[in-house]
Design an enzyme around this catalytic site. Sequence first.
Site, PDB file in Angstrom:
ATOM      1  N   LYS A 105      25.820  -0.793  27.074  1.00 25.32           N
ATOM      2  CA  LYS A 105      26.141  -0.042  25.837  1.00 25.32           C
ATOM      3  C   LYS A 105      27.606   0.342  25.755  1.00 25.32           C
ATOM      4  CE  LYS A 105      24.092   2.582  29.030  1.00 25.32           C
ATOM      5  NZ  LYS A 105      22.851   2.349  29.765  1.00 25.32           N
ATOM      6  N   VAL A 132      20.290   0.043  24.301  1.00 30.61           N
ATOM      7  CA  VAL A 132      19.906   1.378  23.802  1.00 30.61           C
ATOM      8  C   VAL A 132      18.429   1.629  24.096  1.00 30.61           C
ATOM      9  CG1 VAL A 132      19.792   2.921  21.799  1.00 30.61           C
ATOM     10  CG2 VAL A 132      21.588   1.182  21.923  1.00 30.61           C
ATOM     11  N   GLY A 187      16.524  10.534  42.081  1.00 33.91           N
ATOM     12  CA  GLY A 187      16.964   9.288  41.455  1.00 33.91           C
ATOM     13  C   GLY A 187      16.933   9.324  39.928  1.00 33.91           C
ATOM     14  N   LYS A 205      25.289   5.008  22.750  1.00 34.13           N
ATOM     15  CA  LYS A 205      24.052   4.466  22.162  1.00 34.13           C
ATOM     16  C   LYS A 205      23.944   4.777  20.673  1.00 34.13           C
ATOM     17  CE  LYS A 205      21.672   4.809  26.594  1.00 34.13           C
ATOM     18  NZ  LYS A 205      20.897   5.713  27.443  1.00 34.13           N
TER      19      LYS A 205
HETATM   20  N1  LIG Z   1      19.597   1.159  35.376  1.00 33.53           N
HETATM   21  C1  LIG Z   1      19.033   1.356  34.211  1.00 33.53           C
HETATM   22  O1  LIG Z   1      17.940   1.948  34.117  1.00 33.53           O
HETATM   23  C2  LIG Z   1      19.683   0.844  32.947  1.00 33.53           C
HETATM   24  C3  LIG Z   1      19.079   1.072  31.705  1.00 33.53           C
HETATM   25  C4  LIG Z   1      19.644   0.566  30.555  1.00 33.53           C
HETATM   26  C5  LIG Z   1      20.829  -0.150  30.631  1.00 33.53           C
HETATM   27  N2  LIG Z   1      21.423  -0.325  31.840  1.00 33.53           N
HETATM   28  C6  LIG Z   1      22.682  -1.079  31.883  1.00 33.53           C
HETATM   29  O2  LIG Z   1      22.465  -2.246  32.651  1.00 33.53           O
HETATM   30  C7  LIG Z   1      23.670  -2.595  33.326  1.00 33.53           C
HETATM   31  C8  LIG Z   1      23.369  -2.728  34.818  1.00 33.53           C
HETATM   32  O3  LIG Z   1      22.893  -1.497  35.295  1.00 33.53           O
HETATM   33  P1  LIG Z   1      22.252  -1.340  36.784  1.00 33.53           P
HETATM   34  O4  LIG Z   1      21.710   0.029  36.827  1.00 33.53           O
HETATM   35  O5  LIG Z   1      21.387  -2.488  37.088  1.00 33.53           O
HETATM   36  O6  LIG Z   1      23.596  -1.399  37.672  1.00 33.53           O
HETATM   37  P2  LIG Z   1      23.713  -1.451  39.261  1.00 33.53           P
HETATM   38  O7  LIG Z   1      22.414  -1.143  39.895  1.00 33.53           O
HETATM   39  O8  LIG Z   1      24.899  -0.641  39.619  1.00 33.53           O
HETATM   40  O9  LIG Z   1      24.050  -2.999  39.550  1.00 33.53           O
HETATM   41  C9  LIG Z   1      25.279  -3.581  39.279  1.00 33.53           C
HETATM   42  C10 LIG Z   1      25.293  -4.992  39.843  1.00 33.53           C
HETATM   43  O10 LIG Z   1      26.531  -5.591  39.496  1.00 33.53           O
HETATM   44  C11 LIG Z   1      27.063  -6.240  40.660  1.00 33.53           C
HETATM   45  N3  LIG Z   1      28.523  -6.278  40.550  1.00 33.53           N
HETATM   46  C12 LIG Z   1      29.410  -5.263  40.545  1.00 33.53           C
HETATM   47  N4  LIG Z   1      30.657  -5.720  40.396  1.00 33.53           N
HETATM   48  C13 LIG Z   1      30.563  -7.062  40.306  1.00 33.53           C
HETATM   49  C14 LIG Z   1      31.504  -8.121  40.160  1.00 33.53           C
HETATM   50  N5  LIG Z   1      32.814  -7.874  40.067  1.00 33.53           N
HETATM   51  N6  LIG Z   1      31.036  -9.391  40.097  1.00 33.53           N
HETATM   52  C15 LIG Z   1      29.717  -9.664  40.185  1.00 33.53           C
HETATM   53  N7  LIG Z   1      28.767  -8.708  40.323  1.00 33.53           N
HETATM   54  C16 LIG Z   1      29.197  -7.432  40.406  1.00 33.53           C
HETATM   55  C17 LIG Z   1      26.616  -5.415  41.839  1.00 33.53           C
HETATM   56  O11 LIG Z   1      26.641  -6.210  43.010  1.00 33.53           O
HETATM   57  P3  LIG Z   1      26.099  -5.690  44.435  1.00 33.53           P
HETATM   58  O12 LIG Z   1      24.580  -5.648  44.293  1.00 33.53           O
HETATM   59  O13 LIG Z   1      26.525  -6.691  45.436  1.00 33.53           O
HETATM   60  O14 LIG Z   1      26.681  -4.315  44.635  1.00 33.53           O
HETATM   61  C18 LIG Z   1      25.167  -5.059  41.379  1.00 33.53           C
HETATM   62  O15 LIG Z   1      24.276  -6.064  41.746  1.00 33.53           O
HETATM   63  C19 LIG Z   1      24.685  -1.502  32.967  1.00 33.53           C
HETATM   64  O16 LIG Z   1      25.466  -1.920  31.881  1.00 33.53           O
HETATM   65  C20 LIG Z   1      23.815  -0.337  32.566  1.00 33.53           C
HETATM   66  O17 LIG Z   1      24.460   0.541  31.651  1.00 33.53           O
HETATM   67  C21 LIG Z   1      20.890   0.140  32.997  1.00 33.53           C
END
Ligand SMILES: NC(=O)c1ccc[n+]([C@@H]2O[C@H](COP(=O)([O-])OP(=O)(O)OC[C@H]3O[C@@H](n4cnc5c(N)ncnc54)[C@H](OP(=O)(O)O)[C@@H]3O)[C@@H](O)[C@H]2O)c1
Length: 426
Positions: A105, A132, A187, A205
């Site tokens: 977002k 969102v 968490g 959002k």
């Molecule tokens: N979590 C939620 O519930 C949720 C809900 C809605 C939307 N989102 C959105 O979804 C997206 C991902 O969220 P997430 O919670 O899954 O994030 P996360 O758990 O922090 O995961 C980020 C991933 O990106 C990888 N990464 C970081 N830098 C990188 C790079 N330079 N090149 C390649 N890979 C790289 C990390 O690698 P490593 O594993 O090796 O560290 C990790 O696997 C975000 O935009 C977030 O706003 C998340």
Amino acid sequence: MKQIRIGLLGLGQVGTGIYKILTKKQSFLKKKTGCTFKLAKIAVKNPSKKRSVSIPKGLLTAKAQDILSDPTIDLVVELIGGTTVAKQYVLTALRNGKDVVTANKALLAEHGQEIFQAAAKAGRSVYFEASVAGGIPIIKSLREGLISNRISSIFGILNGTCNYILSRMTREELDFKDVLKQAQAKGYAEANPELDINGGDTAHKIAILAALAFGERVRFEDVACEGIKTIDKHDIAFAAEFGYVIKLLAIAKRTASGIECRVQPTLVAEDHILAKVDGANNAVLIRGDEVGEVLLYGPGAGPQPTASAVVSDIVDFSVGRYWGEQNPWLNKQRVKLKPLSLIKSRYYLRFSVIDRPGVLARIAGILGKHNVSVSDVIQSESKTGNVVPLIMITHDADEKSIQTAIKAIRTLKAVHSRPHVFRIEG
Ligand SMILES: NC(=O)c1ccc[n+]([C@@H]2O[C@H](COP(=O)([O-])OP(=O)(O)OC[C@H]3O[C@@H](n4cnc5c(N)ncnc54)[C@H](OP(=O)(O)O)[C@@H]3O)[C@@H](O)[C@H]2O)c1
């Protein structure tokens, strides 16, 4: 049978959720879509990190270029987050002729115009259902299900962390700081929760939803935004005495004097449907001229709910469902948002005043002088030293009048500390 070759950027919470769905539900999705989905490559920051899923050897890479420049990959799914590396990778993927799915977002709210212009130039699409309200299909609802409606308002509870904190503060009469610590331990809140609790995530959002609802670009910087740190358990208790619950509301609405788009702690009547949205859930209440009111409610985050939304975008791509003509980010017009000073609302005001006769009358007098009329008052007997809380609920008033009146009230010797000011909706 058509095979879709996918490159995943990121295997964190959401990426792992997608990995699980696409490995576990191959035949289920094949039956539904007539396509198979092949995870061709997954780029992560640290390929040797221990993962909760076992990944076949050779699938992980530290080089995003392995995905971005692989001509056999049809679709890039960006799940890194943030607006630096993610932006660079999304633009490269589009330039290299790939469609993109993203849950990011921040990227769309802050750089949507650049991203969608790049997509249009390359003749590709960007899908963003998960950006969102996580698992709630709000983007498709606005773009498809509600397409015939002129949307007059959207009220959203769009950040699960804030709603979890406020729900527990309300239910258990706890302080903000204590609940935040517990939320982090369980968490429900990030180690660095700033973007959530200062309202920034919610503002990202609502900027996206307002653009879709009103059909014009919304500048994220124009969205007025206030977080939940200023709410304390006394405000929650006093609000309850007046029959209200405090929620962090995202509001986008058309009014006779312009479009409002703002994120603020807001008092909602306790029998209102949004007052009942509890815990980490999200809800979006949309009013359209044909449909009336629609409430979408459900998990606004979490690996599997968010992955559920991302996979719906992957399926849209695979069956050739794309969206372009009504893209607000390609619209030359930008929504001119009404400045916060011009909004009209009812207000909750909590002053800390010295307990002596005449103070209430002086405060009410200053409010009256600025055309703010008071509908309800509580002067609590609970004292800190000789200071007592004085709570007032106003009738509809202009923000500017309220702010000017408060400035004058703060000069009174009997008034201690900055008053707590929240708006009331509904
Ligand atoms: N979590 C939620 O519930 C949720 C809900 C809605 C939307 N989102 C959105 O979804 C997206 C991902 O969220 P997430 O919670 O899954 O994030 P996360 O758990 O922090 O995961 C980020 C991933 O990106 C990888 N990464 C970081 N830098 C990188 C790079 N330079 N090149 C390649 N890979 C790289 C990390 O690698 P490593 O594993 O090796 O560290 C990790 O696997 C975000 O935009 C977030 O706003 C998340």
